[in-house]
Design a protein around this motif. Structure first.
Motif, PDB file in Angstrom:
ATOM      1  N   UNK A 106       0.832  -1.208   0.000  1.00  0.00           N
ATOM      2  CA  UNK A 106       0.000   0.000   0.000  1.00  0.00           C
ATOM      3  C   UNK A 106       0.865   1.256   0.000  1.00  0.00           C
ATOM      4  N   UNK A 107       1.922   1.258   0.805  1.00  0.00           N
ATOM      5  CA  UNK A 107       2.834   2.400   0.784  1.00  0.00           C
ATOM      6  C   UNK A 107       3.442   2.575  -0.603  1.00  0.00           C
ATOM      7  N   UNK A 108       3.798   1.462  -1.239  1.00  0.00           N
ATOM      8  CA  UNK A 108       4.364   1.514  -2.582  1.00  0.00           C
ATOM      9  C   UNK A 108       3.372   2.130  -3.568  1.00  0.00           C
ATOM     10  N   UNK A 109       2.119   1.717  -3.503  1.00  0.00           N
ATOM     11  CA  UNK A 109       1.080   2.271  -4.377  1.00  0.00           C
ATOM     12  C   UNK A 109       0.915   3.769  -4.168  1.00  0.00           C
ATOM     13  N   UNK A 110       0.918   4.190  -2.910  1.00  0.00           N
ATOM     14  CA  UNK A 110       0.751   5.618  -2.615  1.00  0.00           C
ATOM     15  C   UNK A 110       1.970   6.424  -3.062  1.00  0.00           C
ATOM     16  N   UNK A 111       3.171   5.848  -2.910  1.00  0.00           N
ATOM     17  CA  UNK A 111       4.380   6.533  -3.367  1.00  0.00           C
ATOM     18  C   UNK A 111       4.350   6.713  -4.881  1.00  0.00           C
ATOM     19  N   UNK A 112       3.911   5.694  -5.603  1.00  0.00           N
ATOM     20  CA  UNK A 112       3.790   5.807  -7.053  1.00  0.00           C
ATOM     21  C   UNK A 112       2.847   6.937  -7.423  1.00  0.00           C
ATOM     22  N   UNK A 113       1.710   6.974  -6.782  1.00  0.00           N
ATOM     23  CA  UNK A 113       0.716   8.018  -7.066  1.00  0.00           C
ATOM     24  C   UNK A 113       1.287   9.405  -6.772  1.00  0.00           C
ATOM     25  N   UNK A 114       1.986   9.542  -5.669  1.00  0.00           N
ATOM     26  CA  UNK A 114       2.566  10.837  -5.297  1.00  0.00           C
ATOM     27  C   UNK A 114       3.613  11.290  -6.313  1.00  0.00           C
ATOM     28  N   UNK A 115       4.263  10.341  -6.973  1.00  0.00           N
ATOM     29  CA  UNK A 115       5.307  10.657  -7.961  1.00  0.00           C
ATOM     30  C   UNK A 115       4.751  10.785  -9.384  1.00  0.00           C
ATOM     31  N   UNK A 116       3.424  10.696  -9.518  1.00  0.00           N
ATOM     32  CA  UNK A 116       2.817  10.823 -10.838  1.00  0.00           C
ATOM     33  C   UNK A 116       2.872   9.554 -11.664  1.00  0.00           C
ATOM     34  N   UNK A 117       3.155   8.442 -11.015  1.00  0.00           N
ATOM     35  CA  UNK A 117       3.213   7.153 -11.688  1.00  0.00           C
ATOM     36  C   UNK A 117       1.904   6.398 -11.479  1.00  0.00           C
ATOM     37  N   UNK A 118       1.646   5.462 -12.354  1.00  0.00           N
ATOM     38  CA  UNK A 118       0.512   4.581 -12.190  1.00  0.00           C
ATOM     39  C   UNK A 118       0.984   3.256 -11.627  1.00  0.00           C
ATOM     40  N   UNK A 119       0.125   2.579 -10.898  1.00  0.00           N
ATOM     41  CA  UNK A 119       0.471   1.284 -10.317  1.00  0.00           C
ATOM     42  C   UNK A 119      -0.803   0.480 -10.105  1.00  0.00           C
ATOM     43  N   UNK A 120      -0.626  -0.840 -10.049  1.00  0.00           N
ATOM     44  CA  UNK A 120      -1.759  -1.716  -9.795  1.00  0.00           C
ATOM     45  C   UNK A 120      -1.315  -2.879  -8.919  1.00  0.00           C
ATOM     46  N   UNK A 121      -2.064  -3.160  -7.884  1.00  0.00           N
ATOM     47  CA  UNK A 121      -1.835  -4.280  -6.971  1.00  0.00           C
ATOM     48  C   UNK A 121      -2.455  -5.523  -7.590  1.00  0.00           C
ATOM     49  N   UNK A 122      -1.632  -6.534  -7.824  1.00  0.00           N
ATOM     50  CA  UNK A 122      -2.099  -7.815  -8.344  1.00  0.00           C
ATOM     51  C   UNK A 122      -1.723  -8.874  -7.317  1.00  0.00           C
ATOM     52  N   UNK A 123      -2.693  -9.454  -6.672  1.00  0.00           N
ATOM     53  CA  UNK A 123      -2.450 -10.339  -5.540  1.00  0.00           C
ATOM     54  C   UNK A 123      -1.713 -11.621  -5.881  1.00  0.00           C
ATOM     55  N   UNK A 124      -0.990 -12.120  -4.889  1.00  0.00           N
ATOM     56  CA  UNK A 124      -0.333 -13.434  -4.970  1.00  0.00           C
ATOM     57  C   UNK A 124      -0.825 -14.258  -3.780  1.00  0.00           C
ATOM     58  N   UNK A 125      -0.265 -14.021  -2.580  1.00  0.00           N
ATOM     59  CA  UNK A 125      -0.777 -14.680  -1.379  1.00  0.00           C
ATOM     60  C   UNK A 125      -2.179 -14.136  -1.120  1.00  0.00           C
ATOM     61  N   UNK A 126      -3.088 -14.968  -0.736  1.00  0.00           N
ATOM     62  CA  UNK A 126      -2.983 -16.327  -0.222  1.00  0.00           C
ATOM     63  C   UNK A 126      -3.246 -17.419  -1.254  1.00  0.00           C
ATOM     64  N   UNK A 127      -3.101 -17.144  -2.543  1.00  0.00           N
ATOM     65  CA  UNK A 127      -3.419 -18.136  -3.580  1.00  0.00           C
ATOM     66  C   UNK A 127      -2.235 -19.093  -3.764  1.00  0.00           C
ATOM     67  N   UNK A 128      -2.365 -20.340  -3.289  1.00  0.00           N
ATOM     68  CA  UNK A 128      -1.223 -21.268  -3.262  1.00  0.00           C
ATOM     69  C   UNK A 128      -0.552 -21.493  -4.611  1.00  0.00           C
ATOM     70  N   UNK A 129      -1.304 -21.645  -5.677  1.00  0.00           N
ATOM     71  CA  UNK A 129      -0.695 -21.912  -6.982  1.00  0.00           C
ATOM     72  C   UNK A 129       0.144 -20.730  -7.448  1.00  0.00           C
TER      73      UNK A 129
END
Length: 176
Positions: A106-129
């Protein structure tokens, strides 16, 4: 950008300008902000795997199917938590790895936004595969838990701002 405005205006960006890149210093700056996230008992168990190779970015969808847009990102940062470094109680079967990693993401996403960058969170855990596939692909130790793939780049879209998300029906005072 003022913090509160940033919290309300941040959006997931899934379209990037494929011709723009980030410097290592710019990436370190984003990771510095992620590293200031809170963590249980201040253990700071996070690790950050930076992926810039365009072929690898394009191939991420083989491991996490909702990352097809990563091919145009400047990079992706796989936010991980080491389950041995996090605050944990193995005998009781719990740890804070997922929570600590999500806070850093979340901090990473907010830092990107503050710097004028776009970002998207794509989950990994808790999906075992997805977790196992990422561990194998990137030679992660067994204790390393990939929490999220965060795609980052220069936005090539401007998502509309949603209506106010405050739902007072979901706010409870003193008891449910």
């Amino acid at each position: 950008m003022e913090l509160y405005e940033g919290l309300l205006s941040r959006r997931s960006i899934r379209k990037y300008n494929p011709d723009k890149t980030l410097t290592k210093d710019e990436i370190y700056e984003l990771i510095r902000a992620a590293s200031y996230a809170p963590s249980a008992h201040n253990k700071q168990p996070w690790h950050f795997l930076v992926v810039e190779n365009k072929e690898v970015l394009a191939g991420l969808r083989a491991f996490q199917p909702w990352t097809s847009f990563a091919k145009d990102a400047a990079c992706a940062i796989i936010v991980c938590s080491d389950e041995e470094e996090t605050f944990n109680r193995p005998k009781e079967g719990w740890n804070f790895a997922q929570i600590d990693g999500a806070l850093a993401a979340q901090n990473l996403l907010l830092a990107c936004h503050a710097k004028g960058l776009g970002a998207c969170f794509c989950g990994a855990a808790p999906m075992p595969a997805i977790v196992e596939n990422l561990r194998e692909k990137f030679n992660m130790p067994e204790t390393m838990l990939p929490i999220a793939i965060v795609t980052i780049g220069y936005p090539d879209e401007t998502p509309k701002v949603p209506q106010d998300r405050l739902n007072k029906d979901k706010v409870h005072w003193e008891t449910f």
